[in-house]
Design an enzyme around this catalytic site. Structure first.
Site, PDB file in Angstrom:
ATOM      1  CD  GLU A  99      -2.707  -0.991   2.579  1.00  0.00           C
ATOM      2  OE1 GLU A  99      -2.913   0.043   3.245  1.00  0.00           O
ATOM      3  OE2 GLU A  99      -3.022  -2.130   2.959  1.00  0.00           O
ATOM      4  CB  CYS A 112       2.459   7.190   3.726  1.00  0.00           C
ATOM      5  SG  CYS A 112       2.778   5.948   4.994  1.00  0.00           S
ATOM      6  CB  CYS A 119       5.559  -5.803   9.443  1.00  0.00           C
ATOM      7  SG  CYS A 119       6.677  -5.050  10.651  1.00  0.00           S
ATOM      8  CB  CYS A 123       3.175  -3.393  16.766  1.00  0.00           C
ATOM      9  SG  CYS A 123       4.898  -2.871  16.705  1.00  0.00           S
ATOM     10  CB  CYS A 126       0.584  -2.669  13.672  1.00  0.00           C
ATOM     11  SG  CYS A 126       1.062  -2.185  12.009  1.00  0.00           S
ATOM     12  CB  CYS A 340      -0.162   1.700   6.191  1.00  0.00           C
ATOM     13  SG  CYS A 340       0.142   2.341   4.569  1.00  0.00           S
TER      14      CYS A 340
HETATM   15  N1  SAH Z   1       7.616  -0.125  11.271  1.00  0.00           N
HETATM   16  C1  SAH Z   1       7.697   1.288  11.394  1.00  0.00           C
HETATM   17  C2  SAH Z   1       6.830   2.066  10.419  1.00  0.00           C
HETATM   18  C3  SAH Z   1       5.437   1.599  10.170  1.00  0.00           C
HETATM   19  S1  SAH Z   1       4.034   2.154  11.018  1.00  0.00           S
HETATM   20  C4  SAH Z   1       7.379   1.705  12.808  1.00  0.00           C
HETATM   21  O1  SAH Z   1       7.032   0.869  13.604  1.00  0.00           O
HETATM   22  O2  SAH Z   1       7.547   2.877  13.120  1.00  0.00           O
HETATM   23  C5  SAH Z   1       3.966   3.879  11.173  1.00  0.00           C
HETATM   24  C6  SAH Z   1       3.403   4.311  12.515  1.00  0.00           C
HETATM   25  O3  SAH Z   1       2.013   3.946  12.670  1.00  0.00           O
HETATM   26  C7  SAH Z   1       4.127   3.663  13.681  1.00  0.00           C
HETATM   27  O4  SAH Z   1       4.320   4.602  14.701  1.00  0.00           O
HETATM   28  C8  SAH Z   1       3.132   2.609  14.118  1.00  0.00           C
HETATM   29  O5  SAH Z   1       3.377   2.190  15.419  1.00  0.00           O
HETATM   30  C9  SAH Z   1       1.824   3.331  13.914  1.00  0.00           C
HETATM   31  N2  SAH Z   1       0.646   2.472  13.879  1.00  0.00           N
HETATM   32  C10 SAH Z   1       0.531   1.216  13.415  1.00  0.00           C
HETATM   33  N3  SAH Z   1      -0.716   0.757  13.571  1.00  0.00           N
HETATM   34  C11 SAH Z   1      -1.428   1.756  14.132  1.00  0.00           C
HETATM   35  C12 SAH Z   1      -2.796   1.894  14.546  1.00  0.00           C
HETATM   36  N4  SAH Z   1      -3.667   0.910  14.409  1.00  0.00           N
HETATM   37  N5  SAH Z   1      -3.171   3.079  15.085  1.00  0.00           N
HETATM   38  C13 SAH Z   1      -2.287   4.092  15.239  1.00  0.00           C
HETATM   39  N6  SAH Z   1      -0.998   4.011  14.866  1.00  0.00           N
HETATM   40  C14 SAH Z   1      -0.573   2.862  14.337  1.00  0.00           C
END
Ligand code: SAH
Length: 356
Positions: A99, A112, A119, A123, A126, A340
Protein backbone atom coordinates in the site's frame (compact mmCIF):
# COMPACT_ATOMS: atom_id res chain seq x y z
CA UNK A 1 2.31 -8.95 -14.40
CA UNK A 2 5.95 -9.54 -15.19
CA UNK A 3 7.34 -13.02 -15.57
CA UNK A 4 9.07 -13.87 -12.32
CA UNK A 5 11.40 -16.55 -13.75
CA UNK A 6 12.61 -14.29 -16.48
CA UNK A 7 13.25 -11.54 -13.92
CA UNK A 8 15.40 -13.85 -11.80
CA UNK A 9 18.21 -13.90 -14.39
CA UNK A 10 18.27 -10.20 -15.07
CA UNK A 11 19.38 -7.10 -13.17
CA UNK A 12 16.85 -4.74 -11.59
CA UNK A 13 17.89 -1.58 -13.44
CA UNK A 14 15.98 0.91 -11.26
CA UNK A 15 17.75 -0.28 -8.11
CA UNK A 16 21.14 0.74 -9.56
CA UNK A 17 22.84 4.01 -8.70
CA UNK A 18 23.49 6.18 -11.81
CA UNK A 19 27.23 5.48 -11.58
CA UNK A 20 26.61 1.73 -11.41
CA UNK A 21 24.41 1.91 -14.50
CA UNK A 22 27.11 3.94 -16.25
CA UNK A 23 29.68 1.28 -15.39
CA UNK A 24 27.48 -1.56 -16.68
CA UNK A 25 26.80 0.31 -19.91
CA UNK A 26 30.52 1.04 -20.22
CA UNK A 27 31.19 -2.70 -19.97
CA UNK A 28 28.73 -3.15 -22.81
CA UNK A 29 30.84 -0.74 -24.87
CA UNK A 30 28.42 2.18 -24.69
CA UNK A 31 29.40 5.85 -24.41
CA UNK A 32 28.92 7.68 -21.09
CA UNK A 33 25.92 9.78 -22.08
CA UNK A 34 23.80 6.67 -22.61
CA UNK A 35 23.49 6.12 -18.86
CA UNK A 36 21.92 9.52 -18.27
CA UNK A 37 19.60 8.98 -21.25
CA UNK A 38 18.43 5.65 -19.86
CA UNK A 39 18.24 7.00 -16.31
CA UNK A 40 16.11 9.91 -17.58
CA UNK A 41 13.61 7.51 -19.17
CA UNK A 42 13.43 5.39 -16.04
CA UNK A 43 12.53 8.47 -13.99
CA UNK A 44 9.80 9.33 -16.48
CA UNK A 45 8.19 6.04 -15.50
CA UNK A 46 8.66 4.02 -18.72
CA UNK A 47 7.80 0.37 -18.28
CA UNK A 48 9.75 -1.06 -21.25
CA UNK A 49 13.04 -0.37 -23.01
CA UNK A 50 11.14 0.08 -26.29
CA UNK A 51 9.82 3.39 -25.01
CA UNK A 52 13.35 4.84 -24.82
CA UNK A 53 13.05 6.56 -28.15
CA UNK A 54 16.49 8.18 -28.37
CA UNK A 55 18.26 4.90 -27.57
CA UNK A 56 19.22 2.85 -30.68
CA UNK A 57 17.05 -0.20 -31.26
CA UNK A 58 19.94 -2.67 -31.02
CA UNK A 59 20.87 -1.32 -27.59
CA UNK A 60 17.26 -1.35 -26.43
CA UNK A 61 17.18 -5.04 -27.27
CA UNK A 62 20.41 -5.72 -25.40
CA UNK A 63 19.16 -3.78 -22.41
CA UNK A 64 16.05 -5.94 -22.40
CA UNK A 65 18.25 -9.06 -22.29
CA UNK A 66 20.34 -7.81 -19.36
CA UNK A 67 17.90 -5.80 -17.27
CA UNK A 68 14.26 -5.57 -16.24
CA UNK A 69 12.17 -2.54 -15.30
CA UNK A 70 9.92 -2.93 -12.26
CA UNK A 71 6.49 -1.38 -12.41
CA UNK A 72 3.55 -1.94 -10.10
CA UNK A 73 -0.03 -2.35 -11.27
CA UNK A 74 -2.91 -0.62 -9.50
CA UNK A 75 -5.04 -3.29 -7.82
CA UNK A 76 -7.22 -0.80 -5.99
CA UNK A 77 -7.41 2.95 -5.70
CA UNK A 78 -9.46 4.75 -3.06
CA UNK A 79 -9.90 8.48 -2.81
CA UNK A 80 -11.24 10.29 0.24
CA UNK A 81 -14.13 12.59 -0.56
CA UNK A 82 -13.39 14.49 2.64
CA UNK A 83 -9.76 15.52 2.25
CA UNK A 84 -8.49 14.16 -1.10
CA UNK A 85 -6.25 11.49 0.45
CA UNK A 86 -5.53 8.80 -2.16
CA UNK A 87 -4.64 5.26 -1.27
CA UNK A 88 -3.20 2.70 -3.68
CA UNK A 89 -2.94 -1.04 -3.38
CA UNK A 90 -0.24 -2.08 -5.87
CA UNK A 91 0.46 -5.50 -7.25
CA UNK A 92 4.18 -6.26 -7.54
CA UNK A 93 5.83 -8.47 -10.16
CA UNK A 94 5.54 -11.60 -7.99
CA UNK A 95 1.85 -11.06 -7.20
CA UNK A 96 2.42 -9.62 -3.72
CA UNK A 97 0.67 -6.40 -2.79
CA UNK A 98 1.71 -3.26 -0.88
CA UNK A 99 0.00 0.00 0.00
CA UNK A 100 0.90 3.64 -0.59
CA UNK A 101 -1.00 6.68 0.62
CA UNK A 102 -0.83 10.20 -0.84
CA UNK A 103 -1.81 12.89 1.67
CA UNK A 104 -2.46 16.51 0.82
CA UNK A 105 -1.08 19.01 3.28
CA UNK A 106 -0.65 22.76 3.04
CA UNK A 107 3.12 22.31 3.03
CA UNK A 108 2.94 19.95 0.04
CA UNK A 109 1.79 16.51 -0.97
CA UNK A 110 3.24 13.69 1.10
CA UNK A 111 3.53 10.07 0.11
CA UNK A 112 3.60 7.31 2.71
CA UNK A 113 5.51 4.30 1.35
CA UNK A 114 5.82 0.66 2.39
CA UNK A 115 9.25 -0.93 2.84
CA UNK A 116 8.31 -4.61 3.12
CA UNK A 117 5.52 -7.00 2.15
CA UNK A 118 4.07 -7.52 5.62
CA UNK A 119 6.10 -7.08 8.80
CA UNK A 120 7.62 -9.36 11.42
CA UNK A 121 7.68 -6.94 14.36
CA UNK A 122 4.34 -8.08 15.80
CA UNK A 123 3.00 -4.81 17.30
CA UNK A 124 -0.37 -5.62 18.89
CA UNK A 125 -2.22 -2.64 17.40
CA UNK A 126 -0.92 -2.85 13.83
CA UNK A 127 -2.69 -4.39 10.81
CA UNK A 128 0.51 -4.74 8.75
CA UNK A 129 2.03 -7.42 10.94
CA UNK A 130 -0.89 -9.85 11.17
CA UNK A 131 0.32 -12.23 8.44
CA UNK A 132 4.02 -11.77 9.27
CA UNK A 133 6.72 -10.69 6.84
CA UNK A 134 6.61 -12.15 3.35
CA UNK A 135 9.68 -10.38 1.97
CA UNK A 136 11.51 -7.07 1.86
CA UNK A 137 11.03 -4.65 -1.02
CA UNK A 138 13.79 -3.85 -3.51
CA UNK A 139 14.92 -0.21 -3.72
CA UNK A 140 13.14 0.05 -7.09
CA UNK A 141 9.87 -1.17 -5.57
CA UNK A 142 9.97 1.54 -2.91
CA UNK A 143 10.91 4.14 -5.51
CA UNK A 144 8.07 2.99 -7.78
CA UNK A 145 5.57 3.82 -5.05
CA UNK A 146 6.69 7.45 -5.12
CA UNK A 147 6.99 7.66 -8.92
CA UNK A 148 3.80 5.86 -9.84
CA UNK A 149 1.73 7.57 -7.13
CA UNK A 150 2.80 10.84 -8.68
CA UNK A 151 2.07 9.67 -12.22
CA UNK A 152 -1.23 8.03 -11.31
CA UNK A 153 -2.60 10.83 -9.13
CA UNK A 154 -1.19 13.75 -11.06
CA UNK A 155 -0.13 15.22 -7.72
CA UNK A 156 3.42 16.52 -7.40
CA UNK A 157 5.03 14.82 -4.41
CA UNK A 158 7.31 16.93 -2.23
CA UNK A 159 7.57 14.87 0.98
CA UNK A 160 8.05 11.21 1.79
CA UNK A 161 7.30 9.34 4.99
CA UNK A 162 8.46 5.76 5.42
CA UNK A 163 5.51 4.85 7.60
CA UNK A 164 3.71 2.32 5.46
CA UNK A 165 3.80 -1.47 5.70
CA UNK A 166 7.05 -2.95 7.07
CA UNK A 167 9.95 -1.99 9.29
CA UNK A 168 12.42 0.09 7.25
CA UNK A 169 15.41 -0.74 9.45
CA UNK A 170 14.68 -4.46 8.94
CA UNK A 171 15.41 -3.80 5.24
CA UNK A 172 18.38 -1.54 5.88
CA UNK A 173 20.52 -1.75 2.72
CA UNK A 174 17.59 -1.43 0.32
CA UNK A 175 16.13 1.49 2.26
CA UNK A 176 19.46 3.37 2.18
CA UNK A 177 19.67 2.77 -1.56
CA UNK A 178 16.10 4.01 -2.00
CA UNK A 179 16.84 7.15 0.01
CA UNK A 180 19.92 7.96 -2.05
CA UNK A 181 18.13 7.31 -5.32
CA UNK A 182 15.08 9.41 -4.48
CA UNK A 183 17.42 12.18 -3.33
CA UNK A 184 19.45 12.11 -6.57
CA UNK A 185 19.39 15.50 -8.34
CA UNK A 186 18.84 13.73 -11.68
CA UNK A 187 15.97 11.72 -10.28
CA UNK A 188 13.09 12.93 -8.13
CA UNK A 189 15.49 15.19 -6.22
CA UNK A 190 13.56 15.05 -2.96
CA UNK A 191 15.64 16.62 -0.18
CA UNK A 192 16.48 14.55 2.89
CA UNK A 193 14.82 17.16 5.07
CA UNK A 194 11.59 16.31 3.29
CA UNK A 195 11.87 12.64 4.23
CA UNK A 196 10.88 10.94 7.50
CA UNK A 197 11.76 7.39 8.43
CA UNK A 198 9.78 5.65 11.14
CA UNK A 199 11.13 2.70 13.13
CA UNK A 200 9.78 0.53 15.92
CA UNK A 201 13.20 0.98 17.53
CA UNK A 202 15.81 -1.48 16.21
CA UNK A 203 18.80 0.00 18.03
CA UNK A 204 21.54 -1.48 15.78
CA UNK A 205 19.69 0.00 12.82
CA UNK A 206 19.45 3.42 14.50
CA UNK A 207 23.20 3.36 15.18
CA UNK A 208 23.96 2.28 11.61
CA UNK A 209 21.69 5.01 10.23
CA UNK A 210 23.45 7.62 12.37
CA UNK A 211 26.71 6.70 10.61
CA UNK A 212 25.24 7.89 7.29
CA UNK A 213 24.42 11.24 8.86
CA UNK A 214 21.48 11.81 6.52
CA UNK A 215 19.50 14.93 7.29
CA UNK A 216 16.18 13.10 7.32
CA UNK A 217 13.78 13.07 10.28
CA UNK A 218 13.89 9.94 12.39
CA UNK A 219 10.57 8.99 13.97
CA UNK A 220 10.64 6.41 16.71
CA UNK A 221 7.49 4.45 17.54
CA UNK A 222 7.75 4.56 21.30
CA UNK A 223 4.10 4.04 22.32
CA UNK A 224 5.00 3.46 25.99
CA UNK A 225 7.55 4.95 28.41
CA UNK A 226 8.27 1.79 30.45
CA UNK A 227 9.24 -1.80 29.66
CA UNK A 228 6.17 -3.40 31.17
CA UNK A 229 3.70 -1.43 29.07
CA UNK A 230 5.85 -1.40 25.94
CA UNK A 231 6.46 -5.15 25.95
CA UNK A 232 2.73 -5.72 26.21
CA UNK A 233 2.08 -3.99 22.90
CA UNK A 234 5.46 -4.23 21.13
CA UNK A 235 7.22 -7.62 21.33
CA UNK A 236 10.34 -5.98 19.85
CA UNK A 237 10.80 -4.34 23.25
CA UNK A 238 11.90 -7.70 24.72
CA UNK A 239 15.05 -7.56 22.63
CA UNK A 240 16.01 -3.93 23.27
CA UNK A 241 14.10 -2.36 26.13
CA UNK A 242 13.21 1.28 26.64
CA UNK A 243 16.54 2.33 28.20
CA UNK A 244 18.62 0.78 25.41
CA UNK A 245 16.34 2.38 22.83
CA UNK A 246 16.59 5.82 24.44
CA UNK A 247 20.38 5.52 24.61
CA UNK A 248 20.47 4.80 20.86
CA UNK A 249 18.17 7.79 20.25
CA UNK A 250 20.49 10.05 22.24
CA UNK A 251 23.50 8.79 20.26
CA UNK A 252 21.58 9.46 17.05
CA UNK A 253 20.77 13.00 18.13
CA UNK A 254 24.37 13.71 19.15
CA UNK A 255 25.80 12.33 15.93
CA UNK A 256 23.37 13.91 13.44
CA UNK A 257 22.12 16.97 15.32
CA UNK A 258 18.63 16.02 14.15
CA UNK A 259 15.82 16.06 16.69
CA UNK A 260 13.85 12.86 16.99
CA UNK A 261 10.10 12.65 16.72
CA UNK A 262 8.49 10.08 19.02
CA UNK A 263 5.25 8.48 17.92
CA UNK A 264 2.79 7.52 20.60
CA UNK A 265 -0.50 5.79 19.68
CA UNK A 266 -3.03 6.50 22.42
CA UNK A 267 -4.60 3.20 23.47
CA UNK A 268 -7.48 3.15 25.93
CA UNK A 269 -6.45 1.87 29.36
CA UNK A 270 -3.06 0.63 28.12
CA UNK A 271 -0.64 3.56 27.80
CA UNK A 272 -2.78 6.67 28.36
CA UNK A 273 -2.80 7.32 32.13
CA UNK A 274 -1.34 10.43 33.82
CA UNK A 275 1.51 8.22 35.13
CA UNK A 276 2.42 7.26 31.57
CA UNK A 277 2.46 10.94 30.60
CA UNK A 278 4.74 11.80 33.55
CA UNK A 279 7.13 8.97 32.75
CA UNK A 280 7.17 9.89 29.07
CA UNK A 281 8.08 13.49 29.88
CA UNK A 282 10.88 12.29 32.15
CA UNK A 283 12.19 9.86 29.55
CA UNK A 284 12.62 12.17 26.59
CA UNK A 285 13.72 15.32 28.39
CA UNK A 286 16.84 17.13 27.27
CA UNK A 287 16.92 16.11 23.63
CA UNK A 288 14.60 18.67 22.09
CA UNK A 289 12.39 15.81 21.03
CA UNK A 290 8.86 16.09 19.81
CA UNK A 291 5.95 13.77 20.66
CA UNK A 292 3.37 12.99 18.02
CA UNK A 293 0.28 11.49 19.62
CA UNK A 294 -1.69 9.26 17.27
CA UNK A 295 -5.33 8.50 18.07
CA UNK A 296 -5.35 4.70 17.66
CA UNK A 297 -6.90 3.45 14.45
CA UNK A 298 -9.04 0.48 15.29
CA UNK A 299 -8.00 -2.75 13.62
CA UNK A 300 -10.70 -5.38 13.19
CA UNK A 301 -8.55 -8.23 14.51
CA UNK A 302 -7.47 -6.37 17.65
CA UNK A 303 -9.43 -5.67 20.85
CA UNK A 304 -7.49 -2.43 21.48
CA UNK A 305 -9.50 0.79 21.46
CA UNK A 306 -8.51 4.45 21.06
CA UNK A 307 -8.25 6.59 24.20
CA UNK A 308 -11.24 8.70 25.12
CA UNK A 309 -11.06 12.40 24.17
CA UNK A 310 -10.88 13.27 27.92
CA UNK A 311 -7.83 11.05 28.48
CA UNK A 312 -6.18 12.40 25.35
CA UNK A 313 -6.73 15.98 26.55
CA UNK A 314 -5.38 15.26 30.03
CA UNK A 315 -2.32 13.49 28.54
CA UNK A 316 -1.53 16.48 26.31
CA UNK A 317 -2.00 18.92 29.19
CA UNK A 318 0.45 16.97 31.38
CA UNK A 319 3.09 16.78 28.67
CA UNK A 320 2.76 20.49 27.94
CA UNK A 321 3.07 21.31 31.61
CA UNK A 322 6.38 19.44 31.60
CA UNK A 323 7.56 21.46 28.59
CA UNK A 324 7.27 18.66 26.04
CA UNK A 325 6.65 19.70 22.46
CA UNK A 326 3.51 17.72 21.54
CA UNK A 327 1.21 17.46 18.53
CA UNK A 328 -1.75 15.23 17.72
CA UNK A 329 -1.77 13.55 14.33
CA UNK A 330 -4.70 14.62 12.24
CA UNK A 331 -6.64 11.69 10.88
CA UNK A 332 -6.67 11.82 7.08
CA UNK A 333 -8.88 9.79 4.78
CA UNK A 334 -11.20 8.49 7.53
CA UNK A 335 -13.75 7.44 4.90
CA UNK A 336 -11.25 5.19 3.09
CA UNK A 337 -9.61 3.61 6.12
CA UNK A 338 -6.32 5.16 5.08
CA UNK A 339 -4.12 3.77 7.84
CA UNK A 340 -1.63 1.39 6.33
CA UNK A 341 -1.88 -2.34 6.18
CA UNK A 342 -5.66 -2.52 6.21
CA UNK A 343 -6.24 -2.66 2.46
CA UNK A 344 -3.61 -5.34 1.91
CA UNK A 345 -5.03 -7.26 4.86
CA UNK A 346 -8.49 -7.14 3.27
CA UNK A 347 -7.11 -8.57 0.02
CA UNK A 348 -5.31 -11.37 1.87
CA UNK A 349 -8.57 -12.31 3.57
CA UNK A 350 -10.47 -12.29 0.29
CA UNK A 351 -7.78 -14.45 -1.35
CA UNK A 352 -7.94 -17.04 1.43
CA UNK A 353 -11.74 -17.12 1.21
CA UNK A 354 -11.52 -17.78 -2.52
CA UNK A 355 -8.97 -20.58 -2.18
CA UNK A 356 -10.55 -22.10 0.90
N1 SAH B 1 7.62 -0.12 11.27
C1 SAH B 1 7.70 1.29 11.39
C2 SAH B 1 6.83 2.07 10.42
C3 SAH B 1 5.44 1.60 10.17
S1 SAH B 1 4.03 2.15 11.02
C4 SAH B 1 7.38 1.71 12.81
O1 SAH B 1 7.03 0.87 13.60
O2 SAH B 1 7.55 2.88 13.12
C5 SAH B 1 3.97 3.88 11.17
C6 SAH B 1 3.40 4.31 12.52
O3 SAH B 1 2.01 3.95 12.67
C7 SAH B 1 4.13 3.66 13.68
O4 SAH B 1 4.32 4.60 14.70
C8 SAH B 1 3.13 2.61 14.12
O5 SAH B 1 3.38 2.19 15.42
C9 SAH B 1 1.82 3.33 13.91
N2 SAH B 1 0.65 2.47 13.88
C10 SAH B 1 0.53 1.22 13.41
N3 SAH B 1 -0.72 0.76 13.57
C11 SAH B 1 -1.43 1.76 14.13
C12 SAH B 1 -2.80 1.89 14.55
N4 SAH B 1 -3.67 0.91 14.41
N5 SAH B 1 -3.17 3.08 15.09
C13 SAH B 1 -2.29 4.09 15.24
N6 SAH B 1 -1.00 4.01 14.87
C14 SAH B 1 -0.57 2.86 14.34
Amino acid sequence: MQNEKEIGLKTDIKSLYPEELAEKLGEMGEPKFRASQVFGWLWKGVTSFDEMKNVPKALRERLGEEFFITHPAVLRKQESRLDGTVKYLWELADGNAVETVVMRYNHGNTVCVSSQVGCRMGCAFCASTIGGRVRSLAPSEILDQVMFSELESGLKISNIVMMGIGEPLDNFENVIRFLRLVNDPNGLNIGMRHISLSTCGLTEGIDKLAEYNLQLTLSVSLHAPDDETRTRIMPVNRAYGVQKLMAACRRYYEKTGRRISFEYAMIDGVNDTPEHAERLAGLIGGMGAHVNLIPLNEVEESPLKPSTPEHLKAFIALLEKRGVNVTVRRKLGPDINASCGQLRRKREKEKSLQSG
